[in-house]
Motif scaffolding. Structure first.
Motif, PDB file in Angstrom:
ATOM      1  N   THR A  31       0.856  -1.186   0.000  1.00 43.83           N
ATOM      2  CA  THR A  31       0.000   0.000   0.000  1.00 43.83           C
ATOM      3  C   THR A  31       0.889   1.232   0.000  1.00 43.83           C
ATOM      4  O   THR A  31       2.105   1.143  -0.213  1.00 43.83           O
ATOM      5  N   HIS A  32       0.309   2.406   0.246  1.00 45.97           N
ATOM      6  CA  HIS A  32       1.069   3.644   0.230  1.00 45.97           C
ATOM      7  C   HIS A  32       2.235   3.563   1.210  1.00 45.97           C
ATOM      8  O   HIS A  32       2.073   3.195   2.363  1.00 45.97           O
ATOM      9  N   GLY A  33       3.411   3.946   0.754  1.00 49.80           N
ATOM     10  CA  GLY A  33       4.617   3.857   1.580  1.00 49.80           C
ATOM     11  C   GLY A  33       5.495   2.692   1.157  1.00 49.80           C
ATOM     12  O   GLY A  33       6.708   2.696   1.386  1.00 49.80           O
ATOM     13  N   ASN A  34       4.888   1.667   0.525  1.00 55.32           N
ATOM     14  CA  ASN A  34       5.662   0.549  -0.025  1.00 55.32           C
ATOM     15  C   ASN A  34       6.382   0.949  -1.306  1.00 55.32           C
ATOM     16  O   ASN A  34       7.337   0.281  -1.724  1.00 55.32           O
ATOM     17  N   SER A  35       5.893   2.001  -1.946  1.00 55.37           N
ATOM     18  CA  SER A  35       6.445   2.406  -3.237  1.00 55.37           C
ATOM     19  C   SER A  35       7.960   2.554  -3.198  1.00 55.37           C
ATOM     20  O   SER A  35       8.508   3.252  -2.346  1.00 55.37           O
ATOM     21  N   GLY A  36       8.633   1.912  -4.147  1.00 49.46           N
ATOM     22  CA  GLY A  36      10.082   1.981  -4.228  1.00 49.46           C
ATOM     23  C   GLY A  36      10.800   0.868  -3.504  1.00 49.46           C
ATOM     24  O   GLY A  36      12.009   0.676  -3.669  1.00 49.46           O
ATOM     25  N   GLY A  37      10.077   0.120  -2.672  1.00 49.50           N
ATOM     26  CA  GLY A  37      10.693  -0.980  -1.932  1.00 49.50           C
ATOM     27  C   GLY A  37      10.942  -2.180  -2.830  1.00 49.50           C
ATOM     28  O   GLY A  37      10.353  -2.303  -3.907  1.00 49.50           O
ATOM     29  N   PRO A  38      11.804  -3.096  -2.406  1.00 52.27           N
ATOM     30  CA  PRO A  38      12.149  -4.243  -3.245  1.00 52.27           C
ATOM     31  C   PRO A  38      11.176  -5.410  -3.150  1.00 52.27           C
ATOM     32  O   PRO A  38      10.573  -5.649  -2.100  1.00 52.27           O
ATOM     33  N   GLY A  79      16.740 -14.615  -2.041  1.00 51.15           N
ATOM     34  CA  GLY A  79      17.059 -13.311  -1.473  1.00 51.15           C
ATOM     35  C   GLY A  79      17.407 -12.267  -2.513  1.00 51.15           C
ATOM     36  O   GLY A  79      17.819 -11.148  -2.165  1.00 51.15           O
ATOM     37  N   GLU A  80      17.250 -12.573  -3.788  1.00 54.70           N
ATOM     38  CA  GLU A  80      17.584 -11.638  -4.864  1.00 54.70           C
ATOM     39  C   GLU A  80      16.427 -10.685  -5.145  1.00 54.70           C
ATOM     40  O   GLU A  80      15.257 -11.029  -4.972  1.00 54.70           O
ATOM     41  N   VAL A  81      16.766  -9.484  -5.596  1.00 57.80           N
ATOM     42  CA  VAL A  81      15.745  -8.495  -5.944  1.00 57.80           C
ATOM     43  C   VAL A  81      15.149  -8.834  -7.306  1.00 57.80           C
ATOM     44  O   VAL A  81      15.856  -8.925  -8.312  1.00 57.80           O
TER      45      VAL A  81
END
Length: 382
Positions: free
Chosen positions: A203-210, A217-219
């Motif tokens: 949700t809002h705030g997650n934006s940009g997270g991996p 464990g890889e992105v």
């Protein structure tokens, strides 16, 4: 080798005390020792091979889900810009953090906060105009080991972890799978192509997270959008599709800030006027999305000290949607900006919705390098 050395020493002692007979015995004894040499060499080689195999096996021990989460969280950050909160993650050894363009839109400098609540200043060195991706350079993070980037695309059914700061709740982890691939749509001014659809709640705030592969464990991607209908559907930009652009920004940083306009076009930042108007607009956009955490974070410390988050949220619960128009700004000559606008609000009163119009005036200024809404007032108009 030690056995043969001691045998030689003993043999020498026999030579000294036994004369010629001793020499004959030593000759035969030495031949037996030499004949046993190759067998000793094979045993030694086998021991080395076993040790090497064990070492290799130890280095390839599979990490548990908990270990992957703990290691990843150390490289995931919360980003606070002039328009709110978002997330990001360290991807190289230069202290460069990948995030969404809409997280740092209009900002040249941002505040980055780590798992241990350490704060650093970061500079936006690259930002997409149509692709929702950006890079922030944080010199203070050069000491950290970055996340490992996946070299291949994910597939439907792969288990994933979504890390970030939803609604400002830092260090949050949700789990799910890749529930679809190849999703494309447009949210002006950004074009989203071939996205991963994920079941891990964001949700809002997650934006940009991996988006992390739960087993390696890889992105795999950059969590970027959510459609909040029937529980919400999340989407993530595949890291393989933007990695070359991200690396190009890291090699040749571009510190020219770009501000996205609501019309979908782009214009270069023309000073604090555009930033101030953009901040007030973002304030109301956050309220429209019921993202009260982000809206509250845009307020200055004095305003927050006089109004708790609970009271602030309660004041907007009966407002369903706000339309902003006629926005303008001016400088008061004291490093502050005054923003005025007309807002039309759909409000619930006595069980019915009514439409009200207000003239609002806000004073904006910088606190710790971040533009904030310091004071505000509104007057109802007909």
């Amino acid at each position: 080798m030690a056995k043969r050395t001691w045998s030689t020493i003993i043999s020498c002692a026999i030579i000294i005390g036994a004369g010629a007979g001793g020499v004959f015995w030593i000759h035969q004894h030495s031949e037996k020792q030499l004949q046993g040499g190759p067998r000793l060499a094979v045993v030694a080689a086998q021991e080395v091979e076993t040790t090497t195999a064990k070492t290799a096996s130890d280095s390839n021990v599979k990490k548990t889900r908990k270990q992957i989460i703990e290691d990843s969280q150390k490289k995931v950050v919360t980003i606070e810009s002039g328009i709110g909160l978002g997330s990001g993650f360290l991807y190289n050894d230069k202290g460069d953090v990948i995030t969404n363009a809409h997280v740092v839109e209009g900002s040249k400098e941002v505040t980055v906060r780590t798992l241990n609540h350490e704060e650093y200043q970061g500079t936006v060195i690259g930002i997409g105009e149509e692709t929702d991706v950006a890079v922030v350079r944080v010199p203070g993070l050069q000491k950290l080991t970055p996340l490992t980037i996946a070299k291949s695309k994910a597939e439907t059914g792969d288990e994933v972890l979504a890390l970030g700061s939803p609604l400002g709740l830092e260090n949050t982890v949700t789990t799910g799978i890749i529930s679809g691939v190849g999703r494309s749509f447009e949210i002006p001014p950004y074009i989203y192509s071939n996205l991963y659809q994920i079941s891990a709640p964001i949700t809002h705030g997650n934006s940009g997270g991996p988006l992390i592969h739960a087993e390696t464990g890889e992105v795999l991607g950059i969590n970027s959008a959510v459609v909040e209908q029937e529980g919400g559907i999340g989407f993530s930009i595949p890291i393989t599709s933007v990695l070359k652009q991200v690396q190009a920004w890291s090699e040749k940083p571009n510190t020219t800030t770009v501000v996205q306009t609501n019309g979908g076009g782009n214009k270069a930042a023309s000073g604090t006027s555009a930033e101030a108007e953009g901040l007030v607009t973002s304030f109301y956009l956050s309220l429209n999305e019921s993202d009260y955490v982000t809206a509250y974070a845009l307020l200055g410390s004095e305003w927050q000290s006089g109004t708790s988050y609970a009271k602030f949220r309660e004041g907007y619960l009966n407002t369903s949607y706000v339309t902003i128009s006629g926005i303008s700004s001016s400088s008061n000559g004291h490093d502050e900006m005054e923003v005025t606008a007309t807002i039309t609000a759909d409000e619930r009163r006595d069980g019915e919705y009514v439409t009200s119009k207000y003239k609002v005036t806000y004073q904006l200024g910088y606190e710790n390098g971040q533009l904030k809404i310091l004071h505000g007032q509104g007057k109802k108009i007909k």
